[in-house]
Design an enzyme around this catalytic site. Structure first.
Site, PDB file in Angstrom:
ATOM      1  N   LYS A 201      -5.278  15.674  -8.489  1.00 35.26           N
ATOM      2  CA  LYS A 201      -5.451  15.324  -9.816  1.00 35.26           C
ATOM      3  C   LYS A 201      -4.386  15.033 -10.533  1.00 35.26           C
ATOM      4  CE  LYS A 201      -8.185  14.590 -13.436  1.00 35.26           C
ATOM      5  NZ  LYS A 201      -9.417  15.453 -13.610  1.00 35.26           N
TER       6      LYS A 201
ATOM      7  N   ARG B 158      -2.755   6.697 -10.144  1.00 33.62           N
ATOM      8  CA  ARG B 158      -3.305   7.164  -8.743  1.00 33.62           C
ATOM      9  C   ARG B 158      -2.340   6.827  -7.725  1.00 33.62           C
ATOM     10  NH1 ARG B 158      -8.086   5.398 -12.041  1.00 33.62           N
ATOM     11  NH2 ARG B 158      -7.676   3.421 -11.366  1.00 33.62           N
TER      12      ARG B 158
ATOM     13  N   SER C  10      -7.441  11.215  -8.579  1.00 29.75           N
ATOM     14  CA  SER C  10      -7.932  11.052  -9.702  1.00 29.75           C
ATOM     15  C   SER C  10      -6.753  10.989 -10.892  1.00 29.75           C
ATOM     16  CB  SER C  10      -8.743  12.117 -10.085  1.00 29.75           C
ATOM     17  OG  SER C  10      -9.930  11.975  -9.124  1.00 29.75           O
TER      18      SER C  10
ATOM     19  N   ARG D 159     -18.487   2.423  -7.870  1.00 28.37           N
ATOM     20  CA  ARG D 159     -19.017   3.925  -7.493  1.00 28.37           C
ATOM     21  C   ARG D 159     -20.584   4.058  -7.369  1.00 28.37           C
ATOM     22  NH1 ARG D 159     -15.266   6.126 -11.815  1.00 28.37           N
ATOM     23  NH2 ARG D 159     -16.921   5.824 -13.336  1.00 28.37           N
TER      24      ARG D 159
ATOM     25  N   GLY E   2     -13.752   6.364  -7.869  1.00 30.31           N
ATOM     26  CA  GLY E   2     -13.236   4.977  -7.731  1.00 30.31           C
ATOM     27  C   GLY E   2     -11.944   4.856  -7.881  1.00 30.31           C
TER      28      GLY E   2
END
Lengths: 377, 377, 377, 377
Positions: free
Chosen positions: C161, C193, C231, C328, C348
């Site tokens: 994350k 990401r 994420s 998703r 996603g």
């Protein structure tokens, strides 16, 4: 008694840092907080969790200052939030405080008065029914007593947060063999708002007990309260009520006024409430006068006729954006234009709150003379 | 020459019945239509097909009246649409006509003048670049010549519809070994609007050819045109330009004026343009004066600083509702409050169209004296 | 050491009651919790506050059990959430625990191993750059050491994350005279990401340090990690890393496997990972075998070519629904059909995580033999 | 008679170029087109104008080929569209043709049969009532007669497009002193679908006339048709019906089969229908076998219990994305995984169409032997 009102910004729905700072520096004493009314940046619908997030964060903060469990504080300090900061609207919250500090009685004939009350938990099978209305009315009367307001004519704004059903709750009712008073969560939110508005009208005498008929809810819009602002949400179980009005029992520089909006573009009503409060005649409240503003509360509604001033609007048939999101954005733009300030509590779902297709606006501001006195010091 | 302007409602994006009726009864002659500017009830984004639907329907209707193929008409009669009727806004279209009917020269010193032009197809690899800007500027100059406007100072509103890229078009460019001037459709729409605005500024002299640098697009917002309104969309290949201004070569009762909006809540600019056109000082244009209104065009933009008058707004970080939908709804509410009328062309994406965070408003209305004369007859 | 994994449902993003019950009855000891990975019912975008809400609630709960301040726990127990439960997906969270309880060494050759690490705060000016990638790689190596995994080949899933920029943070950078590495929040989320995925690839050796070039981020999709799940969100400042793999240093019944998805409809990859874990050949995992499932992690991405198996999709050009929400929902439906279970972490934004247009799936399950042994007791 | 079925892609909702090419080259003769069923990329709700746009474009095209007015063709050639290509779904349309070309009777025992019918205009006050159901049943019987199908057991798919109310139509009813059968457009769409599904069930004998009670609509989901697919939309006034089944009176290579989906993740039903049609047992239909696919029709519904396989879903309480958009995306992903093809007609709003929370799937494909024969030639 003296009312104190603080309008604070938040960086996100869990951000209570502005209030924390005022508690830390002693500007606000936690025990003086009567209620919090705020606007969070969710979608304002059933799945808007920004309200729960803010509430949990607020109660944790107050718990640290009051040394009481957050759950217990939540039952005595209403935290009423409306989700949705569409368009120019800015996320913020208004902290309503009641201070024992009192000025000399001669200084003010009447000043802003604040009262609050919470009902017991609303049985889910009564949500949005006449029984719900009676429970709200009882809480409004309790809040008026709390505020020391005897005459309903002195009420300017009654904020109610009422529970609504979710698909889980509807399933639970059906599993228990009970009839759900609404087929789904969206309808339930609307009916809860209708029941709440009629509860205010019952307490103020705008309707009579004999006229109360829940089959008229969301149908007969000739019945309304001109001072009711009702939110409904999944995160409360009781009816939380906050009343704001003028009372000679209170003093200090704060004043409140309200106007009924005839429709969603009623700029005259918006400007009118500023005139009531002694603001100068400029088209937009100027930077200096803006310092007097303490809170702006607006209720509005997409006109169910599908038209405004004879032209079709598209709010009611939009599958992408909820009608309440549409109307909050539009009315927020209008009021911000007049106020010169975007920290406005604009709440949709104004069924029976103001006339059909319209709504209402209430503003708290420091008295003009108080401001001048302050400048003179 | 005399300009005639008709503002018509539609029941859905394929509904041209109001124009069809005026063509049938002879009020409008198809050959006199210079351009159509409209507001359809789509989402205003890349996948807004209400614009294409309306355009196809319009061209089919005109084809029947002009006995020419619709594709050919589409190349000579610009149909410029902005999708999105958020909040109180009402779907409608403005039909701009040029009539040979002429009044006695003494009756009017100057009146509304209309001109139009379409460029050739824009090569996809130039969309949103300085080359795109130069092509737009050339079309603006052609439209001014068409309108008989010599001095850019007499221009009040320049509407451009520019093409943008889609994911398909970007893939085609890449397949052809060309560099796409934008990474995706959303960015391309914004860059096309920037290129178009700079094209208007180049034609009006607001910027100089030497100052044109497409690396500044969407970055240096000090460069802007105060009269440009740019839409971009997947459904056009050329740049369609319509200019509106005042010219002594035209006569008749119609007038146009415009103002720059300093920010999204600049109510003074909105009211100002009505004053320019001789409307009375009432807070909202009254029912009777509203009859003088022929068209309202507004460009606006969510302030990229993330703030308005010092308070945070949430338009730029919303994954559920596009920022342009937010701002159209808010500004639409404000302008409707002043105009008392919701048939307003409010178009977002005002990059380089008016100052940073602001925009512009232009209004066409019948002259006050013309109205009175009409009533006297 | 032995890994324990609990997959728990939530009624709303602030609902930790299922974990609270397991902590109360001693099933889980708070000190054994290494990380939490969950799926909350927000929009998954920049303004998804369900992640912050859940995180605050989790840290408050753990603070009560560990007698440490929540802020401190948040720095040592990664809580990695992906917003968005589109379609059939069900909000839930996976609690990853490391227990000192150990079985006899003969019982298992290798079992699920868990490790975690948090970097220091990421300077905002490096978000989404090669420096960000290096910082993530360092944290992945730290988490592998924490898990006792030496060989990158034993890694099956690396969850990171990473922080992203918001409009406020971008403004702060610009005010400080720094160049923002992204023009807006949405772009920043994607770049963060990409940087994170390359960080995993750097740590696993899928790319070499000499190949690292942040100008390739979001452009050269031939570079990817087949085990990275990244994420990004506004609510973290450091890079939180959790690694899951197989290690002979661990024992117990849990196993993990993963597969690369070639595209968004790659049902063979989905079914394959269940086969790897010894599930029977039924088209859908049956009710009884479902008890073996402990966690499902999926990364996916709307194909940037605009096509799937040669047919156009509309995900990239939709102004109403974010592309990540689209993908998703679709991939969630596919995986749920195979698993017979909707509590799937589908995330996603799979840029550089699996091949272009595809993604990856990792599943944790109890070993088949362990189950049978359990039934025999 | 012989059925011919063409599945064609579109670049946007007004793009009929693929059909135009087939009409131009003589592959399809306009007079042979019985009906068109398509999936357009709108939102699938009341304000989805992609359906009207496609329909207008189709009728204009057919008008040019048939030399008849488009309005007249629209009354005899049903064009039934479902908006919404969420997730991986691809915009496309299926052209159903009836050719006089006939093979030798020995070649085929039974083949795909197609029939169509349109009712008269539905009075608005009956939309979604038992009267609406009876009108639909009558049209289904007419379409069966048109197809030469006597036995309801030979029906595999009945597509109905039924009108619904809008806020304008509701206002008109009320102005006329009539009771609106639905309080708003959204509810009306759902009731119209229920009435239509019961109309199919009445025609097939799945329910008996004595069991028809519109108070059960949207409440008693034990009553359903396993072959009904109902869309409702603002753009039709009559009930358009297309029936697809198997009949010995028809010949040629095409076959149809259908299965009931028990819930939204019923992968076995999806795979089953491909097995029925002789597809090989591969998990996903391979590239070569995909050539046999002619059309896939799916109906589905967000489970009103709020759960799937015991886990909560969030589709019913989402203010940002319509529940029907959610479920279409999820089921589309599942079916695409099995079919290896994203051009699937997935339509939500499956109330009374298949079991509660489930739906149905019907597939048209070339017979396996026909394919092999074709290859042998």
């Amino acid at each position: 008694m003296q009312a104190k009102v603080f309008r604070l910004s938040m960086a996100h729905p869990g951000d209570l840092s502005a209030l924390a700072a005022l508690l830390d520096d002693g500007t606000i004493r936690a025990a003086e907080i009567v209620a919090v009314i705020g606007k969070t940046e969710g979608n304002g619908g059933v799945n808007d969790f920004t309200r729960g997030y803010f509430t949990d964060s607020l109660m944790s903060l107050l718990a640290r200052h009051l040394n009481r469990p957050p759950e217990e504080i939540a039952r005595t300090v209403p935290c009423i939030l409306s989700g949705g900061t569409e368009g120019v609207l800015s996320p913020h919250y208004v902290v309503l405080c009641r201070s024992a500090e009192s000025l000399a009685p001669s200084e003010s004939v009447a000043a802003l008065a604040i009262g609050a009350a919470c009902s017991g938990d609303t049985p889910f099978e009564t949500v949005g029914t006449a029984d719900h209305t009676r429970a709200v009315a009882q809480s409004v009367r309790a809040a008026m007593a709390d505020a020391g307001i005897d005459d309903p004519a002195d009420l300017h704004f009654v904020q109610v947060k009422a529970p609504c059903l979710t698909s889980d709750r509807i399933a639970a009712l059906q599993a228990a063999g009970l009839t759900s008073p609404a087929p789904n969560a969206g309808v339930s939110m609307a009916r809860a708002r209708a029941a709440g508005a009629m509860g205010v009208a019952l307490a103020t005498g705008e309707i009579d007990e004999s006229e109360l008929d829940d089959r008229e809810f969301l149908k007969n819009f000739d019945r309304f309260s001109s001072r009711a602002s009702i939110s409904s949400g999944v995160e409360v179980l009781c009816n939380e009520v906050v009343v704001l009005g003028m009372s000679p029992a209170w003093n200090g520089p704060l004043r409140i006024s309200h106007r009924v909006m005839a429709d969603a573009i009623d700029i005259a009503a918006v400007r009118g409430v500023f005139s009531d409060l002694g603001f100068s005649g400029a088209l937009q409240v100027g930077a200096q006068e803006r310092d007097r503003l303490r809170a702006m509360f607006v209720k509005c509604e997409p006109d169910q006729s599908g038209q405004i001033h004879g032209a079709r609007h598209t709010m009611l048939n939009d599958t992408d954006i909820d009608p309440q999101r549409h109307i909050r954005g539009a009315v927020g733009g209008l009021v911000a234009g007049v106020a010169g300030d975007t920290r406005i509590f604009v709440s949709g779902g104004a069924e029976h709150q103001g006339p059909f297709g319209g709504g209402l606006i209430a503003v708290i501001a420091e008295a003009a003379e108080a401001c001048k006195e302050g400048q003179a010091q």
